[in-house]
Design a protein around this motif. Structure first.
Motif, PDB file in Angstrom:
ATOM      1  N   SER A   1      -7.489   1.458  -0.033  1.00 60.07           N
ATOM      2  CA  SER A   1      -6.496   0.491   0.443  1.00 60.07           C
ATOM      3  C   SER A   1      -6.932  -0.723   1.350  1.00 60.07           C
ATOM      4  O   SER A   1      -6.102  -1.286   1.785  1.00 60.07           O
ATOM      5  CB  SER A   1      -5.754   1.474   1.631  1.00 60.07           C
TER       6      SER A   1
ATOM      7  N   GLN B   1      -1.489  12.797  -3.195  1.00 57.90           N
ATOM      8  CA  GLN B   1      -0.806  11.669  -2.842  1.00 57.90           C
ATOM      9  C   GLN B   1      -0.130  11.748  -1.595  1.00 57.90           C
ATOM     10  O   GLN B   1      -0.085  10.934  -0.707  1.00 57.90           O
ATOM     11  CB  GLN B   1       0.549  11.662  -3.930  1.00 57.90           C
TER      12      GLN B   1
ATOM     13  N   SER C   1      -1.631  17.543  -7.458  1.00 61.39           N
ATOM     14  CA  SER C   1      -1.357  16.046  -7.490  1.00 61.39           C
ATOM     15  C   SER C   1      -0.644  15.670  -6.200  1.00 61.39           C
ATOM     16  O   SER C   1      -0.822  14.615  -5.844  1.00 61.39           O
ATOM     17  CB  SER C   1      -1.006  15.736  -8.760  1.00 61.39           C
TER      18      SER C   1
ATOM     19  N   GLU D   1      -1.460  13.251   1.248  1.00 63.40           N
ATOM     20  CA  GLU D   1      -2.793  13.040   1.984  1.00 63.40           C
ATOM     21  C   GLU D   1      -3.117  11.750   2.132  1.00 63.40           C
ATOM     22  O   GLU D   1      -3.659  11.308   3.064  1.00 63.40           O
ATOM     23  CB  GLU D   1      -3.911  14.100   1.467  1.00 63.40           C
ATOM     24  N   ASN D   2      -2.843  11.053   0.656  1.00 60.67           N
ATOM     25  CA  ASN D   2      -3.397   9.704   0.696  1.00 60.67           C
ATOM     26  C   ASN D   2      -2.406   8.669   1.688  1.00 60.67           C
ATOM     27  O   ASN D   2      -2.587   7.966   2.368  1.00 60.67           O
ATOM     28  CB  ASN D   2      -3.270   8.895  -0.582  1.00 60.67           C
ATOM     29  N   LEU D   3      -0.902   9.244   1.616  1.00 61.14           N
ATOM     30  CA  LEU D   3      -0.070   8.607   2.530  1.00 61.14           C
ATOM     31  C   LEU D   3      -0.377   8.801   3.878  1.00 61.14           C
ATOM     32  O   LEU D   3      -0.511   8.052   5.058  1.00 61.14           O
ATOM     33  CB  LEU D   3       1.409   8.982   2.157  1.00 61.14           C
TER      34      LEU D   3
ATOM     35  N   GLU E   1       0.815  -0.917   0.055  1.00 61.96           N
ATOM     36  CA  GLU E   1       0.116   0.057  -0.092  1.00 61.96           C
ATOM     37  C   GLU E   1       0.841   1.170  -0.113  1.00 61.96           C
ATOM     38  O   GLU E   1       0.461   2.207  -0.586  1.00 61.96           O
ATOM     39  CB  GLU E   1      -1.019  -0.063   1.168  1.00 61.96           C
TER      40      GLU E   1
ATOM     41  N   ILE F   1       4.874   7.245  -6.828  1.00 58.69           N
ATOM     42  CA  ILE F   1       4.125   8.365  -7.628  1.00 58.69           C
ATOM     43  C   ILE F   1       4.997   9.626  -7.238  1.00 58.69           C
ATOM     44  O   ILE F   1       5.338  10.594  -8.096  1.00 58.69           O
ATOM     45  CB  ILE F   1       2.760   8.587  -7.670  1.00 58.69           C
ATOM     46  N   LEU F   2       5.185   9.826  -5.875  1.00 61.70           N
ATOM     47  CA  LEU F   2       5.766  11.055  -5.665  1.00 61.70           C
ATOM     48  C   LEU F   2       7.218  11.097  -5.791  1.00 61.70           C
ATOM     49  O   LEU F   2       7.635  12.164  -6.283  1.00 61.70           O
ATOM     50  CB  LEU F   2       5.626  10.958  -3.995  1.00 61.70           C
TER      51      LEU F   2
ATOM     52  N   GLY G   1      -8.383   3.900  -5.869  1.00 61.72           N
ATOM     53  CA  GLY G   1      -7.370   4.296  -4.872  1.00 61.72           C
ATOM     54  C   GLY G   1      -7.474   3.507  -3.455  1.00 61.72           C
ATOM     55  O   GLY G   1      -7.026   4.322  -2.495  1.00 61.72           O
TER      56      GLY G   1
ATOM     57  N   THR H   1       2.798   2.345  -3.708  1.00 64.87           N
ATOM     58  CA  THR H   1       2.162   2.777  -5.009  1.00 64.87           C
ATOM     59  C   THR H   1       2.215   4.535  -4.970  1.00 64.87           C
ATOM     60  O   THR H   1       2.903   5.289  -5.464  1.00 64.87           O
ATOM     61  CB  THR H   1       0.701   2.630  -5.094  1.00 64.87           C
ATOM     62  N   PRO H   2       1.849   5.201  -3.489  1.00 64.80           N
ATOM     63  CA  PRO H   2       1.701   6.606  -3.463  1.00 64.80           C
ATOM     64  C   PRO H   2       3.327   6.975  -3.321  1.00 64.80           C
ATOM     65  O   PRO H   2       3.684   8.200  -3.926  1.00 64.80           O
ATOM     66  CB  PRO H   2       1.131   6.985  -2.243  1.00 64.80           C
TER      67      PRO H   2
END
Length: 368
Positions: free
Chosen positions: A315, A178, A174, A180-182, A145, A152-153, A313, A148-149
């Motif tokens: 998790s 990412q 964007s 914030e997703n982390l 999990e 991308i970062l 997206g 992926t972010p």
């Protein structure tokens, strides 16, 4: 076969040995003196009160016979007792060496205590093995999990550094998304992990549950409207001892799950009394969960459709956070299919708040 406790087995064995010895002495003495007096009649006059040579021979013979019987009985009982204990010790050594598949053999189950000890050891070993396998699975899932972010970062930041990407507001938004997703993933992992160890911090106080619902809906409304949803709240004023921020977090997780996977339409939120509990329910218009997946919907990293999770997206932690927060309040989370073939996710909370002596204990002195 009748089962005796270990103390009963030992007492019974020793009693049998003593009874046999007494019987041997009684019958053997009678037979011995019958034969002896037949061949060696006593001299006339009063009998001697002191033991003579034949008496000492008789005592020695019966002492040796009794000792032999006692040794035989003791060895048999010892083997029966030591067999499971030796197996237990061997299993413990293997587990200490890292072999979590090692198990002990109970042997003779008529020895109640030793058999129960071995069963308890095997149950403990199985839990250790399950925990190790679960930890390995968790580590792999977490790494997957996070990868992926982070990828991308790293790629986009490297592109900015190399001049491949031009700095723009869209690109920075964007990157922020990412990040914030982390942050959300790490926070969800923290909640689930602390809940499993029963150390999830709670701030229990009288809370306007309707207000918390409205705040969660207001926070999610723009994203829900953009995805084609409308929210309908059906409830009455309710005050409940709970952690309002955690309840709001659980409701946000359910709404986010609906936004990702439900069919666009009406999402209805209800609060209803059910015996000694309050039920916070979120109902959508479908498509619902399969019967197979519904049983594990609240497990960490559970996904009904991995392809859709990758697309949107997800998790696989959202509903496990809901379950963790519900259990921390002394309640539980559950799923059922609605009459409209949609999903109904429910958080069931005790009306009196968490039980101070239970798993969901109040920790008002701690910060959330």
């Amino acid at each position: 076969m009748r089962r005796y406790r270990l103390s009963g087995q030992i007492t019974l064995s020793m009693s049998v040995v003593a009874a046999i010895a007494v019987l041997m002495v009684f019958v053997g003495t009678f037979i011995f003196y019958t034969i002896y007096l037949t061949w060696f009649p006593p001299p006339p006059g009063p009998p001697s009160l002191l033991p003579e040579a034949p008496d000492f021979v008789l005592i020695a013979i019966f002492l040796l016979l009794g000792l032999a019987i006692a040794i035989h009985a003791a060895l048999r009982l010892t083997r029966r007792i030591l067999a499971p204990l030796n197996s237990l010790a061997e299993g413990a050594r293997k587990i200490a060496a890292g072999d979590l598949t090692a198990r002990a053999v109970p042997g003779d189950r008529s020895l109640g205590e030793t058999a129960q000890l071995v069963d308890d050891f095997n149950a403990m070993a199985q839990r250790l093995q399950d925990a190790a396998e679960s930890m390995a699975s968790w580590n792999a899932a977490i790494a997957h999990e996070l990868r992926t972010p982070l990828t991308i970062l790293r790629g986009r930041l490297q592109g900015l550094t190399d001049g491949v990407f031009e700095p723009s507001d869209e690109l920075f938004r964007s990157l922020l998304a990412q990040a914030e997703n982390l942050s959300r993933l790490v926070d969800d992992l923290r909640v689930v992990t602390l809940s499993d160890s029963q150390r999830l911090d709670m701030r229990i106080e009288p809370t306007d549950l309707v207000k918390e619902v409205e705040q969660a809906v207001d926070a999610m409304r723009p994203a829900l409207v953009a995805a084609g949803f409308t929210v309908q709240i059906t409830t009455r004023p309710v005050t409940l001892p709970c952690d309002g921020a955690r309840i709001r977090q659980a409701l946000l997780a359910i709404l986010e799950n609906a936004r990702r996977y439900a069919t666009p339409g009406v999402i209805e939120i209800r609060i209803a009394a059910e015996k000694a509990t309050l039920v916070l329910a979120v109902e959508d218009e479908g498509p619902g969960l399969s019967a197979e997946f519904a049983a594990q919907a609240f497990d960490a990293f559970a996904r009904a459709e991995p392809s859709r999770s990758r697309q949107f997206g997800g998790s696989g932690l959202g509903l496990s956070v809901v379950r963790a927060i519900a259990e921390a309040h002394g309640g539980h989370a559950r799923y059922r299919t609605s009459t409209r073939s949609g999903s109904v996710f429910e958080i069931v909370l005790p009306v009196g708040g968490p039980d101070p002596d239970g798993n969901g204990k109040s920790q008002a002195s701690k910060t959330a």
